[in-house]
Design a protein around this motif. Structure first.
Motif, mmCIF file in Angstrom:
data_model
loop_
_atom_site.group_PDB
_atom_site.id
_atom_site.type_symbol
_atom_site.label_atom_id
_atom_site.label_comp_id
_atom_site.label_asym_id
_atom_site.label_seq_id
_atom_site.Cartn_x
_atom_site.Cartn_y
_atom_site.Cartn_z
ATOM 1 N N VAL A 269 0.620 -1.307 0.027
ATOM 2 C CA VAL A 269 0.127 -0.161 -0.018
ATOM 3 C C VAL A 269 0.744 1.404 -0.023
ATOM 4 C CG1 VAL A 269 -1.501 1.379 1.264
ATOM 5 C CG2 VAL A 269 -2.036 -0.999 1.123
ATOM 6 N N MET A 270 2.070 1.320 0.752
ATOM 7 C CA MET A 270 2.843 2.531 0.995
ATOM 8 C C MET A 270 3.874 2.509 0.125
ATOM 9 S SD MET A 270 0.867 4.209 3.110
ATOM 10 C CE MET A 270 1.818 5.521 3.430
ATOM 11 N N ILE A 271 4.367 1.411 -0.236
ATOM 12 C CA ILE A 271 5.819 1.524 -0.881
ATOM 13 C C ILE A 271 5.702 1.242 -2.360
ATOM 14 C CG2 ILE A 271 8.144 0.554 -0.991
ATOM 15 C CD1 ILE A 271 7.448 2.136 1.479
ATOM 16 N N LEU A 272 5.184 0.298 -2.608
ATOM 17 C CA LEU A 272 5.188 -0.217 -4.159
ATOM 18 C C LEU A 272 4.413 0.936 -5.107
ATOM 19 C CD1 LEU A 272 4.409 -3.991 -4.232
ATOM 20 C CD2 LEU A 272 6.620 -2.848 -4.356
ATOM 21 N N PRO A 273 3.484 1.510 -4.701
ATOM 22 C CA PRO A 273 2.889 2.665 -5.417
ATOM 23 C C PRO A 273 3.824 3.959 -5.792
ATOM 24 C CG PRO A 273 1.238 2.180 -3.720
ATOM 25 C CD PRO A 273 2.583 1.310 -3.346
#
Length: 304
Positions: A269-273
């Motif tokens: 949710v927080m890193i890959l985007p």
């Protein structure tokens, strides 16, 4: 928890080290790729004199800042439960500002595509460099106004000693007042609804414009696909607003593994985007891809 006992699941030392190291390496890799994108943008006049690329560069820079602060907060949550309150407030405010900037930036990029396709003769007059920078400034001003009431409520409800103490640096812990929590929920609904309205409105108008003018069908199709990608990235942004609800549901069935599940959810949710911006926008653009590839190849050669 069964009424008479409470079971607390904690990470082992090895697991905590592995998670933090993997996260830091992933963050450095993503920021390195984004850094090459910004270097490519800065080195060529064709990019920094084009409103579309200026907005893209701001999106990448915002992602880099958000990623760095997010990882810093994650590492602090493992290494120190006593962070100086002023430092914690700065990190949390930057995290909130950058996370709110992304949907607004996507909405502005969608409007720029809409003007380019539906009003091509007026695009140069409407989408100037000065107006683009003014819009970027407006984005930061708007997100500042979003978090400002939270800070005012915090100052009013907390004693002066709180701001010179040490705290566990988590948003729910620092900004945990019921009014702030209620405001945040309502704000998310209104805020994201407005962004979704802009994306759907621009997509529909570009679609109808393509139907009416077959000669610009290829350009319209590319613009529609770009806005669809904006919508996909906005969905990922929305996940960061509902991840705590998702974890509560998963906790019902997988309580024993919730620590590891929370880590996976955090990464997704927080890193890959933050990696999606360069892949979807930078590498889809033929001109940008050519220049970016040259710098990437040069970097690989130098390292080897």
């Amino acid at each position: 928890m069964n009424g008479s006992s409470v079971v607390i699941y904690r990470d082992t030392f090895t697991s905590a080290v592995v998670k933090n190291v993997l996260l830091v390496v992933l963050g450095l890799t993503i920021n390195y790729i984004n850094g090459i994108l910004l270097h490519t943008y800065r080195k060529h006049q064709i990019f920094y004199t084009n409103p579309r690329y200026i907005l893209f560069a701001h999106l990448v820079l915002n992602d880099m800042l958000q990623l760095s602060v997010t990882i810093a907060l994650f590492v602090l949550s493992y290494t120190s439960r006593h962070v100086p309150c002023p430092l914690c407030l700065i990190l949390l405010c930057v995290s909130v500002l950058t996370s709110h900037n992304t949907p607004l930036n996507l909405a502005v990029m969608a409007v720029e595509c809409y003007i380019a396709v539906c009003f091509p003769l007026h695009h140069a007059q409407l989408c100037t460099i000065q107006r683009t920078y003014a819009l970027i400034g407006s984005i930061w001003a708007m997100t500042t106004l979003i978090i400002l009431p939270d800070i005012i409520i915090l100052v009013v409800t907390k004693p002066p000693e709180f701001f010179v103490s040490t705290v566990y640096c988590e948003r729910a812990n620092v900004f945990g007042h019921p009014i702030i929590m209620l405001k945040r929920d309502v704000q998310y609904i209104v805020y994201l609804s407005g962004v979704w309205f802009i994306l759907i409105y621009t997509y529909c108008h570009i679609f109808f414009a393509a139907q009416a003018a077959k000669s610009s069908a290829h350009k319209s199709k590319k613009a529609r696909n770009t806005i669809l990608l904006h919508g996909f990235q906005l969905l990922l942004c929305m996940l960061s607003y509902v991840d705590h609800f998702l974890l509560r549901v998963l906790m019902i069935w997988f309580l024993k593994y919730i620590i590891h599940i929370a880590y996976v959810v955090f990464v997704v949710v927080m890193i890959l985007p933050r990696l999606i911006s360069p892949i979807l926008y930078g590498l889809r653009d033929k001109v940008f891809r050519e220049h970016f590839s040259k710098y990437m190849v040069c970097t690989v050669i130098i390292k080897s």
